[in-house]
Each structure stands twice: as structure tokens, then as C-alpha cells.
Scaffold this motif. Structure first.
Motif, PDB file in Angstrom:
ATOM      1  N   GLU B  50       0.937  -1.274  -0.075  1.00 42.02           N
ATOM      2  CA  GLU B  50      -0.052   0.121  -0.211  1.00 42.02           C
ATOM      3  C   GLU B  50       0.909   1.175  -0.049  1.00 42.02           C
ATOM      4  OE1 GLU B  50      -2.914   0.182   3.215  1.00 42.02           O
ATOM      5  OE2 GLU B  50      -3.575   2.042   2.609  1.00 42.02           O
ATOM      6  N   ARG B  56      -5.593   2.905  -1.124  1.00 44.56           N
ATOM      7  CA  ARG B  56      -6.783   2.482  -0.827  1.00 44.56           C
ATOM      8  C   ARG B  56      -7.896   3.447  -1.208  1.00 44.56           C
ATOM      9  NH1 ARG B  56      -7.268  -0.098   5.027  1.00 44.56           N
ATOM     10  NH2 ARG B  56      -5.159   0.219   5.481  1.00 44.56           N
ATOM     11  N   ASP B  57      -7.536   4.835  -1.519  1.00 43.70           N
ATOM     12  CA  ASP B  57      -8.372   5.842  -1.780  1.00 43.70           C
ATOM     13  C   ASP B  57      -8.733   5.932  -3.528  1.00 43.70           C
ATOM     14  OD1 ASP B  57      -6.159   6.854  -1.909  1.00 43.70           O
ATOM     15  OD2 ASP B  57      -6.281   8.880  -1.606  1.00 43.70           O
ATOM     16  N   SER B  60     -10.497   0.179  -5.098  1.00 45.40           N
ATOM     17  CA  SER B  60     -11.460  -0.415  -4.237  1.00 45.40           C
ATOM     18  C   SER B  60     -10.649  -1.738  -3.711  1.00 45.40           C
ATOM     19  CB  SER B  60     -12.697  -0.743  -4.934  1.00 45.40           C
ATOM     20  OG  SER B  60     -12.395  -1.713  -5.986  1.00 45.40           O
ATOM     21  N   ALA B  61     -11.248  -2.360  -2.535  1.00 50.66           N
ATOM     22  CA  ALA B  61     -10.775  -3.549  -2.181  1.00 50.66           C
ATOM     23  C   ALA B  61     -10.865  -4.752  -3.385  1.00 50.66           C
ATOM     24  CB  ALA B  61     -11.408  -4.052  -1.157  1.00 50.66           C
ATOM     25  N   GLU B  62     -11.994  -4.701  -4.212  1.00 51.26           N
ATOM     26  CA  GLU B  62     -11.786  -5.575  -5.459  1.00 51.26           C
ATOM     27  C   GLU B  62     -10.881  -5.562  -6.328  1.00 51.26           C
ATOM     28  OE1 GLU B  62     -14.210  -4.069  -3.889  1.00 51.26           O
ATOM     29  OE2 GLU B  62     -15.758  -5.729  -3.135  1.00 51.26           O
ATOM     30  N   CYS B  92      -1.735  -6.845   7.566  1.00 53.71           N
ATOM     31  CA  CYS B  92      -2.706  -5.423   7.552  1.00 53.71           C
ATOM     32  C   CYS B  92      -2.926  -5.016   8.861  1.00 53.71           C
ATOM     33  CB  CYS B  92      -3.874  -5.762   6.744  1.00 53.71           C
ATOM     34  SG  CYS B  92      -4.902  -6.942   7.745  1.00 53.71           S
ATOM     35  N   THR B  96      -8.103  -2.917  10.106  1.00 55.55           N
ATOM     36  CA  THR B  96      -8.552  -3.270   8.459  1.00 55.55           C
ATOM     37  C   THR B  96     -10.082  -3.675   8.569  1.00 55.55           C
ATOM     38  OG1 THR B  96      -6.480  -3.718   7.795  1.00 55.55           O
ATOM     39  CG2 THR B  96      -8.166  -4.022   6.411  1.00 55.55           C
ATOM     40  N   TRP B 100     -13.257  -4.909   3.739  1.00 54.34           N
ATOM     41  CA  TRP B 100     -12.305  -4.630   2.885  1.00 54.34           C
ATOM     42  C   TRP B 100     -11.254  -5.882   2.401  1.00 54.34           C
ATOM     43  CZ3 TRP B 100      -7.136  -4.714   2.188  1.00 54.34           C
ATOM     44  CH2 TRP B 100      -6.451  -3.882   1.041  1.00 54.34           C
ATOM     45  N   GLY B 103     -13.217  -7.944   0.274  1.00 52.89           N
ATOM     46  CA  GLY B 103     -13.232  -7.406  -1.212  1.00 52.89           C
ATOM     47  C   GLY B 103     -12.107  -7.769  -1.850  1.00 52.89           C
TER      48      GLY B 103
END
Lengths: 329, 329
Positions: B50, B56-57, B60-62, B92, B96, B100, B103
Motif C-alpha cells: 500500500e 486505498r483511496d 477499491s478492495a476488489e 494489515c 482493517t 475490505w 473485497g
């Protein structure tokens, strides 16, 4: 990756990694290609995080390499298989000395060498911008050599429960390091470089083990996995455990620090002993010690008891959680 | 792992992961057991951090799950193999959200599903105490189906150089996101969810490809790997590249932001196109475009040139490094 550079780093690490006997394509390509004589491959992944699973001031680079490899190789053994290769994912600060990374690679190579295994691939990245910590994710591959894999779900009432390897030594060593001591060496080195009983895994499979599990989370927790997944109750004999496993540095350190060393034996993780169940009358292979028996699950559901007392109560009395908690939380 | 707890988390993620067609033992045991029809297994590992490989902004998690899987599955394809399974190492923050992580697992499962592949194992840990960032280390396994693996070292003078897949779209999308825009969607979604030409890998192997590489570091850098490992000089045709690959959103975004879109095509990474060499006269499979030719290494040593200009000079002129640099450094 600073001065070393990602590609330079990879080349240095690979140079320390030896050669996997079964590798057809080794490190340096998009992927490795490994022969699988059994027609199946066994695979597992274990994550080690600096400040959770190791500290660079308590463990040398070589120690970290040994420990990261051992955690995975023990999982391979716990299926009844023999390790063939490792792949390593590494996130580390760009300030990480190349010599430290080479040390990790050396430790991994040494832990793998007896099997003809080696690091065959991997990837490196700089740590997250908010972190100066190393994260290692190691994947081990193994070969069953024609054996049926020994899962966690095959324990049956009437089976005997047995352990191979050491219990509580790593937790004892951690207790020593936490107090600022570095002796006794037997305890501290057990924490830094666990010595899983690798050969006991395939031997147990050959002897007909009905279920098996690595004790990375501690004996009670991991015997609990066998009980839950098999839908059985496991009864452990506290006096047998005390006689067989409160050995080596455990009595001395427990006397010095106060407390019952049986707590380490029951809840200490990261020794990577193997716990397995065998059919009644099975001839246990060398290195295995009977510690209990398997029973029908009763009204309390599947679980583990020590001398008839549920595992959670035993662990609470000994002042530990039922599962292994890493020192960083 | 906060409220979710490590074991609860693993169970949730596994529930999203589907089933690998070749798995004999799936997730939840010490290790997975996977059939290897070819008699060999192909294996690679890729690390996503990350703040370096995703935000993450912005994703998406997917998206992160798709991207982490794609980076690895493309490496499997680049050997001429078909993916069979993934193993996931995850560090993580304990904060978290479970949603997420689910996803991410969903994205990985979706990316794997067309191959009958799935996540078969993994491990989770809390992030390092100094970090609130996610680190994902994904290992992919694959099967060659009887094909010889296509390495990076087999390119020979006289071969043609060809590419399958998109070049520069991910870099173009990143440029858009960096300016605070989220359109055009074709560019942004290419950055969030690369679409590697998976089938082109085995097809190239079947067509006799002499060398092949995933372009995760950008075309010039990865063609450079083929040149270096094969000891040859690769000549690329700039006009052919411009005509065939400056397409989709690239011309429009380059015009809006200023700059030459050929820079993205030559140095943008993470589209996971495949670059390969084929013997002279080989019939290129569908989806492959000839972009250059292979020559004897001359006094300058092995390397890549575009219209006769060395790759380093081309990249410098286009305002990029020769290797792909992740956005976080």
C-alpha cells in the motif's frame, strides 16, 4: 531499494540461495519451474512481520532466515511431505543493509539445504511509506512422495495423540530475551532458530497417522484444530506432558523467573513441533511420544482437555491465552 | 486482527475464494495439496505494498484483489503456463475492515475463476507496529500442460519481437489519477484492474516462442531482460509501436496533459502485456503484434534500441526512467 537496487538485491540474494534439486527453471525468470515427482504439489504460506515475529536486535539476519523457512517447512512436514522449494516476498525499508538481506537468504538456504530445496523465486519491494519494518512472506512447496496427505480432519475416537519435537522452548527463550538476558543459550537459540522435527512428518504419514498439525500456535490451540476439524474430543495427560516435555532449559528458567513451565509446553508457539493422531495399536515412529487419546465429542462439543479440564480453563490457570500470541501483539 | 480475529478473518476470506479445480486439499489445513498434471509446477511471487503499488483511496478492495492476482497470473502466462492456484500472505492493520479484506478476496477469486484457479492457502498477520499499511504477497502456481517453459534466455538473432496486450494504459490511468481526475474510465480502470493477455502466453509457447517476459516493468525494461538474458540486441520500430499501441485513451489523455503518449507505451509498467520473440517465419498467434527484431549483440553489448537509439536515451528523451517506477517511490 536505495543503493542496492531491486535487481542488484535479487541477484545478491539468489547468489546465496543454492539450487533446488527439482528446479527446471530457477530464480531470475518470470516464474520458476519445479518437477513434481508425486504428481501433486504441497504449498503453504507464512508471514513474518518485524516487531511481531522477530526483532532485528534479538535475532540475526541468519536467524530470521532460518525462522521464516522453518515456519513454512514445518507446515509441509505436517502434511507428510518433504520440502522442495521456497518463494520469498519481501517488503523492506530502502535503508536495509544488503548484508542483512544476504544473511536472511543464507539462513533460508541453510534451513532448506538438507532437503535439496532452495529459494527458486520471489519479489522485493520497498516497505510502505509509513513503515521502517521488514515484512517477509514465504511460500514453501513440497512433495508427498506417493503418501496420502495427512489432514487435520481424520482423527477418530480410539486413536492415540502423539507429539514429535520440542514444546515451549521458543516461549521460554522469548521470556528470557524479554527480561534482557541472552542465556541459557538453549532457550534463546530455540526462539531464534526453531528446530522442527521435519522427518517426523513423513514418518508419521508412513505409520498411518490419521491427522496431523504443526504446533505453531501452541499445543492446546493446535490440538484444538485437530479436535475441531475431526469433530472429536482430545484428552491430554498432564503428567505425561510434564515428564516428557518440561526438559532442557525449561525447569531452570521457570524456577528463575517464577511460574509453571507446563504453561510454555501447553501454549508456547513457534517451536513447530508436530502433533498427530495414530490408530490404536499403531507403531509410533522414532521421535514420537504419546501424550493422550481421542474420544467421541460429548455435550461440550469438540475440544481439548488436560486431565479432564477444558483447554481454556487450563490455559487461564497457567496465565496464558489458549492461542499463541506473538510478542508484538 | 481486532474484532475479526485471525481465524475468523481467514474463514471469511476463504468463503469468498471459490475452489481450485486441481485442489485435493484446499484452504484451512497446514498446507494445500494441488494436482500437477504436467508433472511440473510453475511458481512465482509478487509483492504489493500500500502506498507503493496501490492506494486505498484510488482503488477499491476488489481492484486491489484483481491487481494482486493479475500481477502473478501474468507471470505464469509468461512462462507459457495456465494458472492453477494462489497463496496469499497478508499483513494489515488490525483496524482493517473485514469488508475490505473480503473485497480483496473477491477480486482475487474473480481474476482466478476463468482458469478454475482459486486461493488455496495463505497467512495473515497484523502489520508491523510502526505501520498502518497493507502488504500483500501473492504466490501463483501454474501448469504447463506439456509445453516447454518459455524462458527469457532463448531469443536468437533473426527472431521477430512481438507484443500481446496493452501498453501504457496503466501509466496513463495513473497520470489521470495523479491530477485528481477519474476519467477517462478506460485509462483509470486499466490502472486499477490490469487486463493481461493470459491466453497469449500458452499460445505463444505453442507457436514456438523462443523467449517471453511479462512487461510489469515497462516494455523497454522487460525487452531489456530478454536482450540481456539472451545476449542479443533487440531493435524496436517506433512507428509500428506508435501505430499499434498509442490507442484507446492514450492520445486524448496525452493531448490533455501534454507529452508524448509513446512514453507510456515504452516505459509504463503494470499493464502486464507479454513481450516475446518468435523464430523467423513463425505464424504469430492471435493477439500478437510484431514490433521489432533480434540481432547479434554488437560492441555496445546486449540491449534494446528504438529506431536505432539506445533504450536509455529514448526513455530520457521521453522524460521517464528506463524502468517502471511505482508511484510511491
Amino acid at each position: 531499494m536505495g543503493v542496492v537496487g531491486e535487481f542488484g538485491l535479487i541477484a545478491r540474494v539468489v547468489a546465496r540461495s543454492g539450487t533446488a534439486a527439482l528446479a527446471e527453471v530457477g530464480p531470475g525468470d518470470d516464474a520458476a519451474v519445479l518437477r513434481t515427482p508425486d504428481g501433486r504439489v504441497v504449498a503453504c504460506t507464512d508471514v513474518l512481520v518485524e516487531g511481531r515475529h522477530f526483532r532485528r536486535d534479538w535475532s540475526s539476519a541468519e536467524d530470521v532466515g532460518h525462522k521464516a523457512a522453518a515456519a513454512n517447512l514445518a507446515d509441509i512436514a505436517a502434511m507428510g511431505a518433504v520440502p522442495t522449494a521456497l518463494l520469498v516476498g519481501l517488503a523492506c525499508p530502502s535503508s536495509t543493509p544488503a548484508a542483512w538481506l544476504e544473511g536472511v537468504a543464507t539462513g533460508m538456504a541453510e534451513e532448506c539445504a538438507p532437503f535439496g530445496a532452495a529459494v527458486v523465486g520471489g519479489d522485493t519491494s520497498a516497505s510502505a511509506p509509513d513503515s521502517a519494518s521488514v515484512v517477509l512472506s514465504v511460500t514453501a512447496l513440497g512433495d508427498l512422495g506417493g503418501r496420502a496427505p495427512v489432514t487435520r480432519s481424520g482423527a477418530r475416537p480410539g486413536d492415540v495423540v502423539a507429539v514429535a519435537g520440542r514444546l515451549g522452548w521458543s516461549a521460554c527463550g522469548l521470556a528470557v530475551l524479554r527480561r534482557g538476558f541472552t542465556a541459557p543459550a538453549a532457550a534463546v537459540s530455540a526462539h531464534r532458530r526453531p528446530r522442527p522435527p521435519y522427518a517426523a512428518g513423513p514418518a508419521a504419514a508412513d505409520a498411518g497417522a490419521t491427522s496431523m498439525c504443526d504446533t505453531s500456535d501452541g499445543l492446546l490451540a493446535d490440538a484444538g484444530h485437530l479436535a475441531e476439524d475431526s469433530g472429536v474430543r482430545i484428552e491430554l495427560d498432564g503428567e505425561v506432558l510434564r515428564a516428557a516435555f518440561v526438559v532442557g532449559p525449561l525447569p531452570q528458567v521457570a524456577a528463575a523467573l517464577g511460574g509453571d513451565p507446563l504453561g510454555w509446553v501447553l501454549t508456547g508457539g513457534e517451536d513447530h513441533a508436530l502433533v498427530a493422531t495414530f490408530p490404536p495399536g499403531a507403531q509410533l515412529p522414532a521421535g514420537w511420544t504419546t501424550i493422550g487419546s481421542v474420544h467421541d465429542s460429548d455435550e461440550g462439543g469438540p475440544g481439548v482437555r488436560v486431565d479432564g479440564v477444558p483447554a481454556a480453563a487450563v490455559a487461564a490457570e497457567l496465565g496464558e491465552g489458549t492461542g499463541h500470541v506473538h510478542f508484538g501483539g
